[in-house]
Motif scaffolding. Structure first.
Motif, mmCIF file in Angstrom:
data_model
loop_
_atom_site.group_PDB
_atom_site.id
_atom_site.type_symbol
_atom_site.label_atom_id
_atom_site.label_comp_id
_atom_site.label_asym_id
_atom_site.label_seq_id
_atom_site.Cartn_x
_atom_site.Cartn_y
_atom_site.Cartn_z
ATOM 1 N N GLU A 174 -3.370 3.952 -7.258
ATOM 2 C CA GLU A 174 -3.824 4.279 -6.307
ATOM 3 C C GLU A 174 -5.309 4.003 -6.391
ATOM 4 O O GLU A 174 -6.215 3.920 -5.283
ATOM 5 C CB GLU A 174 -3.820 5.747 -5.624
ATOM 6 N N ASP A 216 0.716 -1.015 -0.073
ATOM 7 C CA ASP A 216 0.037 0.082 -0.015
ATOM 8 C C ASP A 216 0.825 1.211 0.059
ATOM 9 O O ASP A 216 0.439 2.264 -0.680
ATOM 10 C CB ASP A 216 -0.953 0.038 1.318
ATOM 11 N N ARG A 253 -8.237 1.842 -6.474
ATOM 12 C CA ARG A 253 -8.555 0.475 -5.668
ATOM 13 C C ARG A 253 -9.388 -0.492 -6.341
ATOM 14 O O ARG A 253 -9.486 -1.566 -6.438
ATOM 15 C CB ARG A 253 -9.120 0.427 -4.290
ATOM 16 N N ARG A 275 1.829 2.519 -3.488
ATOM 17 C CA ARG A 275 0.615 2.772 -4.857
ATOM 18 C C ARG A 275 0.848 4.201 -5.117
ATOM 19 O O ARG A 275 0.725 4.206 -6.279
ATOM 20 C CB ARG A 275 -0.495 2.512 -3.789
ATOM 21 N N ARG A 305 -6.780 -4.510 -3.407
ATOM 22 C CA ARG A 305 -6.000 -4.919 -2.521
ATOM 23 C C ARG A 305 -5.848 -6.318 -2.511
ATOM 24 O O ARG A 305 -6.655 -7.081 -2.831
ATOM 25 C CB ARG A 305 -6.458 -4.847 -1.227
ATOM 26 N N LEU A 306 -4.550 -6.855 -2.237
ATOM 27 C CA LEU A 306 -4.215 -8.312 -2.301
ATOM 28 C C LEU A 306 -4.072 -8.734 -3.799
ATOM 29 O O LEU A 306 -3.710 -9.988 -3.780
ATOM 30 C CB LEU A 306 -4.860 -9.207 -1.607
#
Length: 288
Positions: free
Chosen positions: A163, A154, A165, A157, A170-171
């Protein structure tokens, strides 16, 4: 049966044309990711095809069990039947499953054959090596290009320009995506450097184990530009859940430009490619 596959694939392609240019796992997802290859459309068709057998059989067995439990309960049948066999019933439950299995086996074998038979010679060969817990990629060209792809922290990013999402979840977001041209047959040679991993890209309909000391071969031909996510699908250690796979499908021109720049400056080539894609998307949106 092949004509059925072709018709189903064409229909699926029409409806897939409105799918987003992004394929990833979604919360509470119950269906497959949008198909980006003809092979994945065939797999999705076969899954629906088998459900026409599985669901009625399951309901029939459930109904028979419920009937037998009610009809032959102890209170209604204090003296159980001593019937040892019934020829007609035995013939039915032998021939019936054989016929059903034939209807499932024939398209299954056709699909399995297609998965291991590329329609044309691969124009690009990519080697993917699984490590604990990232991937090494090598473009096997006259001037090879190699790089590592790992989960994007993070904290990085903003620097990577990722940035958003929604596009870089995420992940699943990585620091360096694999970049391939659209409508191009790509051969992927999969192996591992330490323990067993698995290379899986659901939207492409490909999945194979990455085994140390062995090379497994898969192929795909992405028909839609976009960013596609997969994950290691073999339990490989404590960070197994943090080993994503990201493949960006772009135009032939964008791929050639990226490849030339990546050999000298991979981060810069990635940023330039992202900027070109974002610019093209904004122009397309304005045109609509």
């Amino acid at each position: 049966m092949r004509k059925v596959f072709a018709s189903a694939g064409a229909a699926a392609a029409f409806f897939a044309s409105t799918a987003p240019l992004l394929a990833q796992a979604d919360p509470w997802q119950t269906r497959f990711q949008p198909a980006a290859t003809d092979m994945m459309r065939q797999i999705a068709w076969f899954e629906l095809y088998t459900l026409w057998f599985i669901v009625p059989i399951t309901l029939l067995v459930l109904a028979l069990l419920a009937y037998c439990i009610w009809k032959f309960r102890e209170s209604a049948n204090p003296t159980p039947s001593r019937t040892s066999h019934n020829t007609l019933i035995e013939v039915i439950w032998t021939i019936g499953p054989v016929i059903i299995l034939l209807f499932i086996a024939i398209p299954s074998f056709q699909l399995l054959t297609a998965q291991y038979t590329p329609p044309e010679e691969a124009k690009l060969t990519l080697k993917a090596t699984g490590n604990q817990w990232n991937w090494d990629y090598e473009y096997q060209l006259e001037e090879p290009l190699s790089f590592n792809s790992a989960l994007l922290p993070d904290a990085d990013r903003a620097t990577a320009g990722k940035e958003d999402r929604a596009a870089y979840p995420r992940l699943l977001a990585v620091d360096n995506e694999v970049v391939v041209p659209v409508n191009t047959t790509v051969r992927v040679l999969v192996t591992a450097s330490d323990v067993m991993h698995a290379f899986a890209m659901p939207a492409f309909g490909v999945k194979t184990d990455a085994v140390p000391g062995r090379i497994n071969e898969i192929w795909f031909k992405a028909e839609k530009e976009g960013l596609y996510y997969g994950q290691c699908s073999e339990l490989c250690g404590k960070d197994h859940a943090f080993m994503p796979i990201a493949i960006r499908v772009v135009t032939e021109e964008q791929y050639n430009t990226w490849l030339t720049a990546a050999k000298a400056d991979l981060p810069g080539a990635n940023r330039a490619l992202m900027a070109a894609i974002d610019g093209a998307n904004k122009v397309a949106s304005a045109g609509n």
